[in-house]
Design a protein around this motif. Sequence first.
Motif, PDB file in Angstrom:
ATOM      1  N   GLU A   1       0.836  -1.203   0.000  1.00  0.00           N
ATOM      2  CA  GLU A   1       0.000   0.000   0.000  1.00  0.00           C
ATOM      3  C   GLU A   1       0.873   1.255   0.000  1.00  0.00           C
ATOM      4  O   GLU A   1       0.613   2.205  -0.737  1.00  0.00           O
ATOM      5  CB  GLU A   1      -0.915   0.004   1.229  1.00  0.00           C
ATOM      6  CG  GLU A   1      -2.107  -0.923   1.141  1.00  0.00           C
ATOM      7  CD  GLU A   1      -3.119  -0.472   0.110  1.00  0.00           C
ATOM      8  OE1 GLU A   1      -3.418   0.737   0.049  1.00  0.00           O
ATOM      9  OE2 GLU A   1      -3.603  -1.321  -0.655  1.00  0.00           O
ATOM     10  N   LEU A   2       1.892   1.256   0.852  1.00  0.00           N
ATOM     11  CA  LEU A   2       2.779   2.413   0.930  1.00  0.00           C
ATOM     12  C   LEU A   2       3.553   2.595  -0.369  1.00  0.00           C
ATOM     13  O   LEU A   2       3.742   3.724  -0.839  1.00  0.00           O
ATOM     14  CB  LEU A   2       3.745   2.244   2.105  1.00  0.00           C
ATOM     15  CG  LEU A   2       4.801   3.347   2.266  1.00  0.00           C
ATOM     16  CD1 LEU A   2       4.131   4.689   2.556  1.00  0.00           C
ATOM     17  CD2 LEU A   2       5.783   2.991   3.364  1.00  0.00           C
TER      18      LEU A   2
ATOM     19  N   TYR B   1      -5.884  -7.973   1.836  1.00  0.00           N
ATOM     20  CA  TYR B   1      -5.816  -6.622   1.262  1.00  0.00           C
ATOM     21  C   TYR B   1      -6.343  -5.578   2.251  1.00  0.00           C
ATOM     22  O   TYR B   1      -5.717  -4.529   2.464  1.00  0.00           O
ATOM     23  CB  TYR B   1      -6.633  -6.589  -0.033  1.00  0.00           C
ATOM     24  CG  TYR B   1      -6.866  -5.213  -0.593  1.00  0.00           C
ATOM     25  CD1 TYR B   1      -5.843  -4.503  -1.219  1.00  0.00           C
ATOM     26  CD2 TYR B   1      -8.121  -4.613  -0.499  1.00  0.00           C
ATOM     27  CE1 TYR B   1      -6.060  -3.229  -1.731  1.00  0.00           C
ATOM     28  CE2 TYR B   1      -8.346  -3.345  -1.007  1.00  0.00           C
ATOM     29  CZ  TYR B   1      -7.319  -2.656  -1.621  1.00  0.00           C
ATOM     30  OH  TYR B   1      -7.541  -1.394  -2.121  1.00  0.00           O
ATOM     31  N   ILE B   2      -7.488  -5.881   2.874  1.00  0.00           N
ATOM     32  CA  ILE B   2      -8.082  -4.925   3.823  1.00  0.00           C
ATOM     33  C   ILE B   2      -7.222  -4.798   5.075  1.00  0.00           C
ATOM     34  O   ILE B   2      -7.046  -3.700   5.623  1.00  0.00           O
ATOM     35  CB  ILE B   2      -9.516  -5.363   4.183  1.00  0.00           C
ATOM     36  CG1 ILE B   2     -10.408  -5.300   2.934  1.00  0.00           C
ATOM     37  CG2 ILE B   2     -10.097  -4.485   5.292  1.00  0.00           C
ATOM     38  CD1 ILE B   2     -11.790  -5.861   3.120  1.00  0.00           C
TER      39      ILE B   2
ATOM     40  N   LYS C   1       2.354  -8.917  12.799  1.00  0.00           N
ATOM     41  CA  LYS C   1       3.233  -9.047  11.640  1.00  0.00           C
ATOM     42  C   LYS C   1       2.707 -10.161  10.735  1.00  0.00           C
ATOM     43  O   LYS C   1       2.494 -11.288  11.171  1.00  0.00           O
ATOM     44  CB  LYS C   1       4.658  -9.360  12.094  1.00  0.00           C
ATOM     45  CG  LYS C   1       5.649  -9.445  10.947  1.00  0.00           C
ATOM     46  CD  LYS C   1       7.066  -9.684  11.446  1.00  0.00           C
ATOM     47  CE  LYS C   1       8.041  -9.755  10.285  1.00  0.00           C
ATOM     48  NZ  LYS C   1       9.422  -9.996  10.744  1.00  0.00           N
ATOM     49  N   LEU C   2       2.485  -9.847   9.465  1.00  0.00           N
ATOM     50  CA  LEU C   2       1.945 -10.818   8.509  1.00  0.00           C
ATOM     51  C   LEU C   2       2.796 -10.827   7.245  1.00  0.00           C
ATOM     52  O   LEU C   2       3.212  -9.771   6.754  1.00  0.00           O
ATOM     53  CB  LEU C   2       0.496 -10.474   8.153  1.00  0.00           C
ATOM     54  CG  LEU C   2      -0.542 -10.519   9.284  1.00  0.00           C
ATOM     55  CD1 LEU C   2      -1.899 -10.065   8.766  1.00  0.00           C
ATOM     56  CD2 LEU C   2      -0.644 -11.924   9.863  1.00  0.00           C
ATOM     57  N   GLU C   3       3.028 -12.032   6.727  1.00  0.00           N
ATOM     58  CA  GLU C   3       3.790 -12.182   5.490  1.00  0.00           C
ATOM     59  C   GLU C   3       2.859 -12.082   4.284  1.00  0.00           C
ATOM     60  O   GLU C   3       1.632 -12.122   4.403  1.00  0.00           O
ATOM     61  CB  GLU C   3       4.518 -13.532   5.475  1.00  0.00           C
ATOM     62  CG  GLU C   3       5.472 -13.740   6.639  1.00  0.00           C
ATOM     63  CD  GLU C   3       6.603 -12.741   6.655  1.00  0.00           C
ATOM     64  OE1 GLU C   3       6.973 -12.250   5.561  1.00  0.00           O
ATOM     65  OE2 GLU C   3       7.110 -12.431   7.755  1.00  0.00           O
ATOM     66  N   ASN C   4       3.448 -11.986   3.127  1.00  0.00           N
ATOM     67  CA  ASN C   4       2.682 -11.919   1.892  1.00  0.00           C
ATOM     68  C   ASN C   4       2.158 -13.312   1.531  1.00  0.00           C
ATOM     69  O   ASN C   4       2.931 -14.231   1.283  1.00  0.00           O
ATOM     70  CB  ASN C   4       3.568 -11.380   0.764  1.00  0.00           C
ATOM     71  CG  ASN C   4       2.798 -11.198  -0.533  1.00  0.00           C
ATOM     72  OD1 ASN C   4       1.567 -11.240  -0.542  1.00  0.00           O
ATOM     73  ND2 ASN C   4       3.522 -10.991  -1.622  1.00  0.00           N
ATOM     74  N   ILE C   5       0.832 -13.466   1.497  1.00  0.00           N
ATOM     75  CA  ILE C   5       0.250 -14.788   1.200  1.00  0.00           C
ATOM     76  C   ILE C   5      -0.167 -14.907  -0.270  1.00  0.00           C
ATOM     77  O   ILE C   5      -0.679 -15.955  -0.670  1.00  0.00           O
ATOM     78  CB  ILE C   5      -0.967 -15.077   2.102  1.00  0.00           C
ATOM     79  CG1 ILE C   5      -2.108 -14.078   1.807  1.00  0.00           C
ATOM     80  CG2 ILE C   5      -0.576 -15.031   3.578  1.00  0.00           C
ATOM     81  CD1 ILE C   5      -3.418 -14.467   2.444  1.00  0.00           C
TER      82      ILE C   5
ATOM     83  N   LEU D   1     -14.814  -7.396   5.225  1.00  0.00           N
ATOM     84  CA  LEU D   1     -14.103  -8.554   5.774  1.00  0.00           C
ATOM     85  C   LEU D   1     -15.003  -9.781   5.775  1.00  0.00           C
ATOM     86  O   LEU D   1     -16.203  -9.682   6.032  1.00  0.00           O
ATOM     87  CB  LEU D   1     -13.637  -8.262   7.204  1.00  0.00           C
ATOM     88  CG  LEU D   1     -12.536  -7.213   7.377  1.00  0.00           C
ATOM     89  CD1 LEU D   1     -12.328  -6.910   8.854  1.00  0.00           C
ATOM     90  CD2 LEU D   1     -11.231  -7.690   6.746  1.00  0.00           C
ATOM     91  N   THR D   2     -14.432 -10.938   5.495  1.00  0.00           N
ATOM     92  CA  THR D   2     -15.159 -12.211   5.536  1.00  0.00           C
ATOM     93  C   THR D   2     -14.522 -13.080   6.613  1.00  0.00           C
ATOM     94  O   THR D   2     -13.351 -13.462   6.503  1.00  0.00           O
ATOM     95  CB  THR D   2     -15.096 -12.934   4.180  1.00  0.00           C
ATOM     96  OG1 THR D   2     -15.553 -12.038   3.151  1.00  0.00           O
ATOM     97  CG2 THR D   2     -15.965 -14.182   4.199  1.00  0.00           C
TER      98      THR D   2
END
Length: 792
Positions: free
Chosen positions: A33-34, A273-274, A70-74, A129-130
């Motif tokens: 996003e940044l 994404y959200i 902290k989340l990685e790219n899935i 969100l789902t």
Amino acid sequence: MKELNQDILTTLEFDQVKAQIAQYLVTAQGKEELQRLVPVKDEQLINNLLEETDDAIKALRLRGGIPIPKLENIQPHMKRIEIGADLNGPELAQISRVLSTTAEVDQFLEEFKEEDTQFYRLYGWQEQLTALPSLRKRLKTAIDEDGRVTDEASVELKNIRHNITRSEQSIRENLDSIIHGKQARYLNDTLVTMRNERYVIPVRQENRNVFGGVVHDQSSSGQTLFIEPGQVVELNNQLRQYQVAERDEVARILSELSAELVPNRKEIMHNAYIIGKFDFMNAKARFAKDLKAVVPRMNRENHVYFKQARHPLLDQTQVIANDIMIGEDYQAVVITGPNTGGKTITLKTLGLLQLMGQAGLPITAGEDSQMGIFGEIFADIGDEQSIEQNLSTFSSHMTTIVDVLDKVDQDSLVLFDELGAGTDPQEGAALAIAILDELAAKQAYVMATTHYPELKVYGYNRPKTVNASMEFDVDTLRPTYKLLIGIPGRSNAFEISRRLGLSSTVIDSAKQIMSGESQDLNEMITDLENRRKMAESEYEELKQHENEAEQLHQELEEAYQYFYEQKEDELAKARSQANEIVEQAKEESDKIIADLRKMQQSGQKNVKENELIQAKGQLNQLEQSEEHLKKNKVLQKAKQEKQFKAGDEVLVVPYNQRGELLDKIGKNQWQVQLGILKMDVNEEDLQAVASQEQAQPQPKRHVSTLNSSGPHVSTQLDLRGKHYEDAVNELDQYLDAAILAGYSQVTIVHGKGTGALRKGVLNYLKNHRSVKKYEFAPANQGGNGATVVYFK
């Protein structure tokens, strides 16, 4: 999406601002996003971005920010399952964290909803969100945080791992008996180790035949052999089978979990994404907190006003803040004066804060700052410290200026640093004036810096144009970096030279050589600065007087509050003493009324029931509720000021009953018609119906069961949840009021529960003087949870 030209982002170092924000991001999607962030031109999009920033700042202030781990790219994982590939444990754990974060964020925002917290945009993103609770639970159960498949992933896996544990334990027990038994003397060391995924013991070379079994390895010297003794070979074989079975079962589970993700892959990706959006919002909020930045207001007419603006890339504890304005009173600002005074930083601050605002970022300025919406921002800003000005430098600047003049329009902001520099001073000054006039003709917004003295009077001769300068402290021979709007820069060369020791003769000679026009201009600027300083001194003096007045006002308020509290304390003491006297009188009067009831019941004297109720109500009214009186001064004053007259509808406060005034029978006594009864009531106990309806409802001390919405007592009393003594006391008062209202029957709701309250109510009704009979309510009206009471 319409974006601004890329050159301006480089010139004003917009990417360095993005680098500052990057340190607050914790997710791969947030970093994307940044990376995509650029200033835009669309008003609605800018508004949305600023509202999101404002929401995030509010969430950070109220609850410490949106909970994003902290989340990685899935995204690569989701693409692989689309083509039928199986994910490994760590990859599934990353997806599991996305689903868990989705649920946590959703719950976090739901709590805000329950508190009626208002947001511009957060709830809209939340709705996208789902949750996928069953899938989230399945992954959480089967995969731990490190990506290991848990025992709970399947019953088969749990059994296999149980067998592995038992086999390993059996092998170790056998080997322990060797290394701690008589055969230990044949070993090189008393330990059990692993070779080729099998348990072995270190045996001396000469004793290799003592244990039999299989040699799996040897030391580098050859003196130690790692042997799997014959007595554990079969156990190791069995363990190996279990380990193979475990790997197969884990592979099956991973394949199964990967397949379960396929139908929901789009929802999972959109959740990620959200979450990235929320992470980016969090980063903007934390950036704003650390740099004391604010969300600016948009001004569609491009009236820019950055209050106490600071350049975001400078040390915020050292940078000098300035009010920067353009657009409302003037569209062109010409900053003159010598180098190193802060002209270029002021120029860059205006441009960079405007870029940040159009990118939806908080800006390093004060509250209530406002930004414009420019279709383009152009800049020609060189190295202000460079002392080498030659033809090539001039040509480079002029090429940029030509390109700007070709593209600029009325929605453009133009920033020129050292306009016209790098050539002959007279020619450069003339070009600078001509260029500024051309920009004015195109109605562009311009801020330009220059050395040329010819431009010091430019702002006086052109409409919508103002001169400005950076303040210089002659006493310290240093710039203050403060922007002075309306005052052109002046040369301080003579004054600086004098302070540095240059003789007066040389300085006077220089002044004579200098043209009279230039001297007059400097004298005019000096006069303007002196007037400004006088105005500032007067302002400071007035500010001091204002502060003294505010302090005096505060002291008076505190004194008044102290006096008011003291008065209330004294009144409270007086009421308390009066209530003690009244309480004694009530005790005596209760005895009298009790005697009257006995006489009535024994037939000795004919006493009417309504007279007994009236007497008791009047006696109860003698006691003043201290808290009630304290909170209802306005009602008391309104009641005192009310002039009653015959025919008025009033509220008889002791009974909470409406009636009509018939006639005044004494100085403070009125005859009141209450239903079929006529009563003599003290004027203090009457209240105009209109004032009662406007007043805030207050708690009733003596008849808490009355219905304040109408003139009648409720036909039902609800005692559920009350203590026995409170319930009986309330029941006694309610029955008196119901009898006074003329009811033939009422309903008492006591509930079923343990039966204690019901029993107490029935015992009380059994002995009440005015109760004819009572019975449980019909089944469809509460059954034995309510009692219908009939009066005589």
